[in-house]
Enzyme design. Structure first.
Site, PDB file in Angstrom:
ATOM      1  N   GLY A 314       0.829  -1.200   0.000  1.00  0.00           N
ATOM      2  CA  GLY A 314       0.000   0.000   0.000  1.00  0.00           C
ATOM      3  C   GLY A 314       0.862   1.247   0.000  1.00  0.00           C
ATOM      4  N   SER A 315       0.326   2.318   0.548  1.00  0.00           N
ATOM      5  CA  SER A 315       0.938   3.640   0.382  1.00  0.00           C
ATOM      6  C   SER A 315       2.223   3.859   1.164  1.00  0.00           C
ATOM      7  CB  SER A 315      -0.078   4.723   0.748  1.00  0.00           C
ATOM      8  OG  SER A 315      -1.154   4.710  -0.168  1.00  0.00           O
ATOM      9  N   THR A 316       2.626   2.967   2.058  1.00  0.00           N
ATOM     10  CA  THR A 316       3.938   3.120   2.688  1.00  0.00           C
ATOM     11  C   THR A 316       5.043   3.024   1.635  1.00  0.00           C
ATOM     12  OG1 THR A 316       3.947   0.748   3.209  1.00  0.00           O
ATOM     13  CG2 THR A 316       3.206   2.256   4.938  1.00  0.00           C
ATOM     14  N   MET A 317       4.749   2.388   0.514  1.00  0.00           N
ATOM     15  CA  MET A 317       5.698   2.288  -0.595  1.00  0.00           C
ATOM     16  C   MET A 317       6.007   3.672  -1.183  1.00  0.00           C
ATOM     17  SD  MET A 317       7.314  -0.072  -2.348  1.00  0.00           S
ATOM     18  CE  MET A 317       7.963  -0.519  -3.958  1.00  0.00           C
ATOM     19  N   LYS A 318       5.096   4.601  -1.010  1.00  0.00           N
ATOM     20  CA  LYS A 318       5.280   5.942  -1.583  1.00  0.00           C
ATOM     21  C   LYS A 318       6.468   6.672  -0.975  1.00  0.00           C
ATOM     22  CE  LYS A 318       0.332   6.270  -2.601  1.00  0.00           C
ATOM     23  NZ  LYS A 318      -0.989   6.814  -2.209  1.00  0.00           N
TER      24      LYS A 318
END
Length: 743
Positions: A314-318
């Site tokens: 999810g958005s922790t990859m951002k």
């Protein structure tokens, strides 16, 4: 008679010859045995040694597992097996019998200490034939205290065989990281202890050591002869292992996971705490978990989810997409773009922001704060370019195992074949990575560009000599970004937590600046399609604090909690993250770094004003308004008119109507006095610090002149009390578990 004499002489002669021959045969045989030492081709000395020499194994002590401060996590503890000698030949002195002489009395006595009926014990004690007997599972794992109590009874023939069992004093405590020890039958038919899962498995050889042996001369019962020969080969005890885990931080984590598990009942949870400067893993936990002694819960998950399970982050990859763009100087926070949806190429389905419609034309900085998928798709495709973006995935170690010193680490899988896969990877969908890969990559953000390899083993020490055999040093495994880039990323991630537009507002911690990123990952179903429903997500947060010089990285992921609203998914995550991060920083004596400048001004007179208008006015100035009363008109106030006050200060407003006492938990004595004075209560403070208990429950109507008794404790006293209560609870739980095992 004279005629028979010759016959008698002949008979005597024959007998003489026969006995003479037998004598010479025996003499020859005796001489032969004396000279050769053999009979029937077998060495008699060897046969005698074989008959009277005995071997007894000297068990090696399995190594102890410690935390980084030397607190015991797993160790061998003494236990005993109850035995009874039945053979009467063991008794040589009737006044001191060495066998069971009164089975009925013995059975009656033992039934009070082991989980067997008196009749069953009597049946075992009256068996015909065996030299000695045991009492099955009921007679094993006898504690030292129970052994002493039985010995005081002086029951003839009752003896104990010393064993050892693996003891885990903390109960459920990083169970998948530590593992457990179980008894398994080897190829030689002997029962051996073998580590399963975690450190107990990966370091089983080092922890096990090597058994020794005693060769000795014995009597017919196997007892050592007084002047018998004895040859000893000493045991080599197992090595002791010191982990990077900190017992107190792990305890904070286990407590937080337990509370969220009970309240939200998620299908899975994982949490990790790491030191970004060294790569040391300070805590690692998950749910479901198990008790290493009883194995209760092990069937729910045999895997260490932190390292063995990859999933769409999810958005922790951002975080890492952002870092790559800043490093390549292609990220302009003030540049605007159209949010909502984005199509990477014709004939390819567009991707959408999580609210599907976006927020119109916004800046890239706001896009990061709002966790816009479109912003990161455009960054990967139009700013970085796919080829350069892919290089950073490798630089951050997201396409290979970290090499952490635990078994069965999985490498994850980066999907990067088609344009759609490339942009979805940029915002954390499609590709799957592990939690430990995210922790390693995040160390580069927290550690000024240097990426540290995670590890859980601090050192291995020889169990006999105490010499250090292995000592792990911090290892830099890459520098994907510069120190300046890392600082810029942390500044932007702080705004994710502090900005009104940010998705991370629930992760603010009083006194500390937190930089981090929320994550909400969809879960693929059996048919390959993503699951639907408010709870069918993996909600997560990857954060670090203090922001300017992070001492800790904490990652928490909660899968499918029982919630009724998608936007509430961050609540269980925040309950774990905030609790673990704040308690850990305070335990480490990290000084608060977030100092908010408070504005000072004179307090206006709000008497006779409406409660609604007064509350609106004072809160607009950043004041904390507390109402005592159910009315609509202000009767009194403290501090008084024209008092100099600071932003954030408590202002107590007394209204008309019925007066009720607010919840004073956490209040200072100074603020508590305001309430007591306005309500005309007789205040009786006990202790120092902040309120932890009040004699009048919150919301209770109060009368003038009542006594208000408040108990105060300092933060240190509260911490010590929490630790003591936790230890008491653990001891009680361990005692209950032991009783259950015996039952």
């Amino acid at each position: 008679m004279i005629k028979k004499q010759p016959n008698m002489n002949v008979g005597a002669a024959v007998l003489f010859v026969i006995f003479g021959l037998l004598f010479f045969v025996l003499l020859f045989r005796f001489a032969s045995i004396q000279i050769t030492g053999e009979a029937a081709g077998q060495a008699l000395v060897a046969k005698a040694q074989q008959k009277y020499m005995r071997d007894r194994v000297i068990d090696a002590k399995r190594g102890t597992i410690f935390d980084q401060n030397g607190e015991v996590i797993a160790e061998d503890a003494a236990s005993y097996t109850l035995q009874a000698i039945l053979d009467e030949k063991m008794t040589t002195n009737p006044d001191h019998p060495l066998h069971v002489t009164d089975p009925e009395k013995t059975a009656r006595a033992l039934a009070k200490y082991i989980d067997l009926s008196e009749s069953e014990i009597y049946r075992i004690l009256t068996k015909n034939g065996p030299f000695q007997v045991e009492f099955g599972k009921a007679g094993k794992d006898i504690s030292h205290q129970t052994k002493q109590e039985i010995e005081k009874l002086e029951l003839p023939g009752i003896i104990f065989k010393r064993d050892s069992k693996r003891f885990y004093p903390n109960g459920i405590f990083a169970s998948h990281l530590i593992g457990f020890v179980e008894e398994k039958e080897g190829e030689d038919g002997k029962i051996n202890s073998k580590g399963t899962l975690g450190i107990e498995e990966s370091l089983n050889k080092q922890l096990s050591g090597k058994n020794g042996v005693i060769h000795y001369q014995s009597d017919r019962w196997g007892l050592l002869l007084p002047d018998g020969k004895e040859d000893i080969e000493p045991a080599k005890n197992g090595d002791n292992v010191y982990l990077t885990i900190d017992k107190k931080i792990q305890t904070f984590m286990e407590d937080a996971l337990n509370k969220v598990d009970q309240e939200y009942k998620p299908k899975k949870m994982i949490a990790i705490v790491a030191d970004p400067k060294t790569g040391n893993i300070l805590a690692m936990g998950q749910r479901p978990t198990f008790h290493p002694k009883t194995r209760d819960g092990i069937s729910a998950s045999w895997h260490n989810e932190v390292i063995e399970t990859s999933f769409e982050p999810g958005s922790t990859m951002k975080i890492f997409t952002l870092a790559a763009a800043i490093q390549e100087k292609v990220f302009n926070p003030n540049e605007e773009y159209q949010s909502g949806s984005y199509q990477v190429a014709p004939n390819i389905r567009p991707i959408h922001d999580h609210n599907y419609v976006g927020w119109g034309k916004i800046s890239y900085l706001e896009g990061v704060q709002r966790s816009s998928n479109v912003a990161f798709a455009k960054i990967a495709n139009e700013k970085l370019g796919f080829e350069r973006f892919r290089e950073y995935l490798t630089k951050f170690g997201l396409d290979k195992p970290t090499g952490i010193d635990l078994p069965n680490e999985t490498p994850g899988k980066i999907l990067f074949n088609y344009p759609l896969e490339k942009i979805t990877t940029a915002f954390g969908q499609g590709s799957a990575i592990t939690a430990i890969q995210q922790i390693q990559a995040a160390t580069a953000i927290a550690n000024n560009g240097q990426m540290m390899q995670p590890h859980v083993i601090k050192k291995i020490v020889d169990g006999d000599s105490g010499n250090v055999l292995v000592e792990n040093k911090p290892k830099v495994v890459g520098e994907p970004i510069s120190a300046e880039t890392a600082k810029q990323v942390r500044d932007i991630l702080e705004s994710v937590v502090t900005s009104p537009n940010g998705t991370g507002s629930r992760y603010q911690i009083d006194g500390y600046s937190v930089a981090g990123k929320t994550g909400t990952a969809q879960i693929p179903g059996p048919d390959g399609k993503y699951l639907t429903g408010a709870e069918n997500y993996i909600f997560s947060f990857l954060g670090m604090a203090p922001k300017d010089d992070p001492k800790l990285i904490v990652y928490v992921a909660v899968q499918q909690p029982q919630i009724d609203n998608y936007f509430n998914g961050s609540i269980p995550v925040a309950k774990v993250f905030n609790s673990v991060m704040k308690n850990s920083l305070q335990y480490m004596n990290i000084e608060p770094t977030k100092t908010k400048k408070a504005a000072a001004f004179r307090l206006p007179n709000v008497k006779n004003q409406s409660v609604k208008d007064t509350k609106k006015l004072l809160e607009s100035k950043g004041l904390n308004v507390v109402l005592i009363g159910k009315g609509s008109k202000v009767v009194d106030q403290l501090p008084a008119q024209d008092s100099m006050i600071l932003e954030g200060e408590k202002i107590v407003i007394k209204t008309d109507g019925k007066i009720v006492l607010p919840d004073l938990t956490g209040w200072s004595l100074r603020d508590s006095i305001k309430v007591a004075n306005l309500a005309s209560l007789k205040l009786n403070p006990v202790g120092n610090g902040f309120v932890v208990k009040q004699n009048i429950p919150p919301g209770t109507p109060i009368r003038e002149g009542e006594y208000l008794i408040l108990d105060f404790k300092t933060p240190k006293e509260q911490f010590d009390q929490m630790v003591a209560e936790k230890q008491k609870s653990e001891n009680q739980e361990e005692s209950e578990i032991e009783m259950e095992v015996k039952d």
